[in-house]
Design a protein around this motif. Structure first.
Motif, mmCIF file in Angstrom:
data_model
loop_
_atom_site.group_PDB
_atom_site.id
_atom_site.type_symbol
_atom_site.label_atom_id
_atom_site.label_comp_id
_atom_site.label_asym_id
_atom_site.label_seq_id
_atom_site.Cartn_x
_atom_site.Cartn_y
_atom_site.Cartn_z
ATOM 1 N N HIS A 17 0.856 -1.184 0.000
ATOM 2 C CA HIS A 17 0.000 0.000 0.000
ATOM 3 C C HIS A 17 0.892 1.234 0.000
ATOM 4 C CE1 HIS A 17 -3.282 -2.662 1.269
ATOM 5 N NE2 HIS A 17 -2.402 -3.171 2.102
ATOM 6 N N VAL A 18 0.506 2.238 -0.765
ATOM 7 C CA VAL A 18 1.195 3.532 -0.771
ATOM 8 C C VAL A 18 0.123 4.590 -0.579
ATOM 9 C CG1 VAL A 18 2.607 5.161 -2.072
ATOM 10 C CG2 VAL A 18 3.010 2.697 -2.318
ATOM 11 N N LEU A 19 0.239 5.344 0.527
ATOM 12 C CA LEU A 19 -0.719 6.398 0.838
ATOM 13 C C LEU A 19 0.014 7.725 0.847
ATOM 14 C CD1 LEU A 19 -2.549 4.627 3.816
ATOM 15 C CD2 LEU A 19 -3.127 4.557 1.384
ATOM 16 N N VAL A 20 -0.616 8.746 0.294
ATOM 17 C CA VAL A 20 0.044 10.040 0.155
ATOM 18 C C VAL A 20 -0.913 11.172 0.514
ATOM 19 C CG1 VAL A 20 -0.501 10.208 -2.324
ATOM 20 C CG2 VAL A 20 1.475 11.436 -1.413
ATOM 21 N N SER A 21 -0.354 12.208 1.102
ATOM 22 C CA SER A 21 -1.109 13.425 1.403
ATOM 23 C C SER A 21 -1.636 14.023 0.098
ATOM 24 C CB SER A 21 -0.181 14.436 2.075
ATOM 25 O OG SER A 21 -0.706 15.743 2.010
ATOM 26 N N GLY A 34 9.580 7.009 -6.690
ATOM 27 C CA GLY A 34 9.204 5.834 -7.467
ATOM 28 C C GLY A 34 7.971 5.115 -6.962
ATOM 29 N N CYS A 35 7.183 5.757 -6.120
ATOM 30 C CA CYS A 35 6.011 5.108 -5.535
ATOM 31 C C CYS A 35 4.687 5.686 -6.027
ATOM 32 C CB CYS A 35 6.067 5.220 -4.006
ATOM 33 S SG CYS A 35 7.448 4.353 -3.257
ATOM 34 N N GLY A 36 4.741 6.647 -6.919
ATOM 35 C CA GLY A 36 3.541 7.357 -7.341
ATOM 36 C C GLY A 36 2.530 6.538 -8.119
ATOM 37 N N ALA A 37 2.982 5.528 -8.852
ATOM 38 C CA ALA A 37 2.080 4.769 -9.730
ATOM 39 C C ALA A 37 0.960 4.066 -8.970
ATOM 40 C CB ALA A 37 2.874 3.752 -10.542
ATOM 41 N N HIS A 38 1.219 3.680 -7.722
ATOM 42 C CA HIS A 38 0.219 2.927 -6.956
ATOM 43 C C HIS A 38 -0.292 3.704 -5.754
ATOM 44 C CE1 HIS A 38 1.252 -0.433 -9.471
ATOM 45 N NE2 HIS A 38 2.518 -0.272 -9.166
ATOM 46 N N ASP A 44 -6.037 12.211 5.593
ATOM 47 C CA ASP A 44 -5.523 12.361 6.955
ATOM 48 C C ASP A 44 -4.009 12.530 7.018
ATOM 49 O OD1 ASP A 44 -7.937 12.449 8.239
ATOM 50 O OD2 ASP A 44 -7.986 10.317 8.710
ATOM 51 N N LEU A 45 -3.305 12.376 5.904
ATOM 52 C CA LEU A 45 -1.855 12.602 5.882
ATOM 53 C C LEU A 45 -1.495 14.068 5.628
ATOM 54 C CD1 LEU A 45 -0.582 9.433 3.973
ATOM 55 C CD2 LEU A 45 -0.178 10.023 6.374
ATOM 56 N N ILE A 46 -2.499 14.911 5.442
ATOM 57 C CA ILE A 46 -2.245 16.332 5.179
ATOM 58 C C ILE A 46 -1.512 16.954 6.377
ATOM 59 C CG2 ILE A 46 -4.412 17.266 6.113
ATOM 60 C CD1 ILE A 46 -4.544 18.921 3.445
ATOM 61 N N GLU A 47 -0.792 18.033 6.123
ATOM 62 C CA GLU A 47 -0.032 18.712 7.175
ATOM 63 C C GLU A 47 -0.969 19.321 8.227
ATOM 64 O OE1 GLU A 47 2.293 18.959 9.174
ATOM 65 O OE2 GLU A 47 3.932 19.933 8.114
ATOM 66 N N TRP A 48 -0.419 19.577 9.397
ATOM 67 C CA TRP A 48 -1.134 20.235 10.496
ATOM 68 C C TRP A 48 -1.737 21.534 9.954
ATOM 69 C CZ3 TRP A 48 0.802 19.402 15.999
ATOM 70 C CH2 TRP A 48 -0.002 20.060 16.933
ATOM 71 N N ALA A 103 3.717 2.359 2.686
ATOM 72 C CA ALA A 103 4.516 3.584 2.572
ATOM 73 C C ALA A 103 3.579 4.776 2.750
ATOM 74 C CB ALA A 103 5.202 3.661 1.217
ATOM 75 N N LEU A 104 4.011 5.732 3.560
ATOM 76 C CA LEU A 104 3.255 6.963 3.774
ATOM 77 C C LEU A 104 4.100 8.139 3.328
ATOM 78 C CD1 LEU A 104 1.992 6.356 7.433
ATOM 79 C CD2 LEU A 104 0.797 5.816 5.299
ATOM 80 N N PHE A 105 3.504 9.053 2.609
ATOM 81 C CA PHE A 105 4.167 10.285 2.203
ATOM 82 C C PHE A 105 3.348 11.425 2.778
ATOM 83 C CE2 PHE A 105 5.734 7.159 -0.695
ATOM 84 C CZ PHE A 105 7.057 7.534 -0.925
ATOM 85 N N SER A 106 3.931 12.132 3.746
ATOM 86 C CA SER A 106 3.205 13.165 4.469
ATOM 87 C C SER A 106 4.087 14.377 4.664
ATOM 88 C CB SER A 106 2.718 12.582 5.809
ATOM 89 O OG SER A 106 1.844 13.476 6.459
ATOM 90 N N HIS A 107 3.973 15.013 5.820
ATOM 91 C CA HIS A 107 4.637 16.279 6.092
ATOM 92 C C HIS A 107 5.223 16.256 7.497
ATOM 93 C CE1 HIS A 107 2.524 17.649 2.507
ATOM 94 N NE2 HIS A 107 1.494 17.001 3.008
#
Length: 156
Positions: A17-21, A34-38, A44-48, A103-107
């Motif tokens: 799983h790849v989750l992104v803000s 290299g994780c954008g395709a999925h 909820d990963l958005i910045e404060w 994988a989480l991509f956040s702030h």
């Protein structure tokens, strides 16, 4: 350069799983790593939410409000510590229901809160957990004690 190095480090890991803000800077880092395709956008990963302090430097806020601390005082018109704790806790609950590597991509600020809440600590611990741009952190459970969440790697 840092993002390229992050991509090299992540290439060796298979993510289920790849989750992104939804914010562009996190989505761009996800793509460069290299994780954008999925990737799936996770609100909820958005910045404060900095409310009235959005776009202002810490120095400007300190000048107006000496001793202010985001992790203790929150942001007027934005998120308060108890609100961001609930957001992080809800995300953690959903993450615990997923199988495999995530994988989480956040702030930075939200990531610091997530790290603190992952180990059951109050939001205020996040002020002591620095996160650099395009750094890697690993949140997991202790191998011999599945119910004990741990921070395996931080700001690497």
């Amino acid at each position: 350069m840092a993002r390229t190095k992050l991509g090299e480090r992540l290439r060796a890991i298979r993510f289920d799983h790849v989750l992104v803000s939804p914010l562009q800077r996190a989505r761009k880092t996800c793509e460069l790593a290299g994780c954008g395709a999925h990737a799936i956008i996770e609100p909820d990963l958005i910045e404060w939410d900095n409310g009235e302090y959005e776009g202002r430097t810490h120095a400007e806020v300190f000048n107006e409000r000496p001793g202010w601390n985001l992790f203790v005082d929150g942001s007027p018109g934005g998120e308060m510590p108890d609100q961001i704790a609930r957001r992080a806790d809800g995300l953690i609950e959903r993450l615990n229901s997923l199988e495999g590597n995530v994988a989480l991509f956040s702030h930075s600020h939200f990531g610091r809160v997530l790290g603190a809440r992952w180990i059951g600590a109050p939001v205020q611990l996040g002020q002591h957990l620095i996160l650099s741009t395009a750094s890697l952190s690993v949140l997991t459970s202790q191998a011999d004690h599945e119910n004990m969440r741990v921070i395996e790697k931080w700001n690497s």
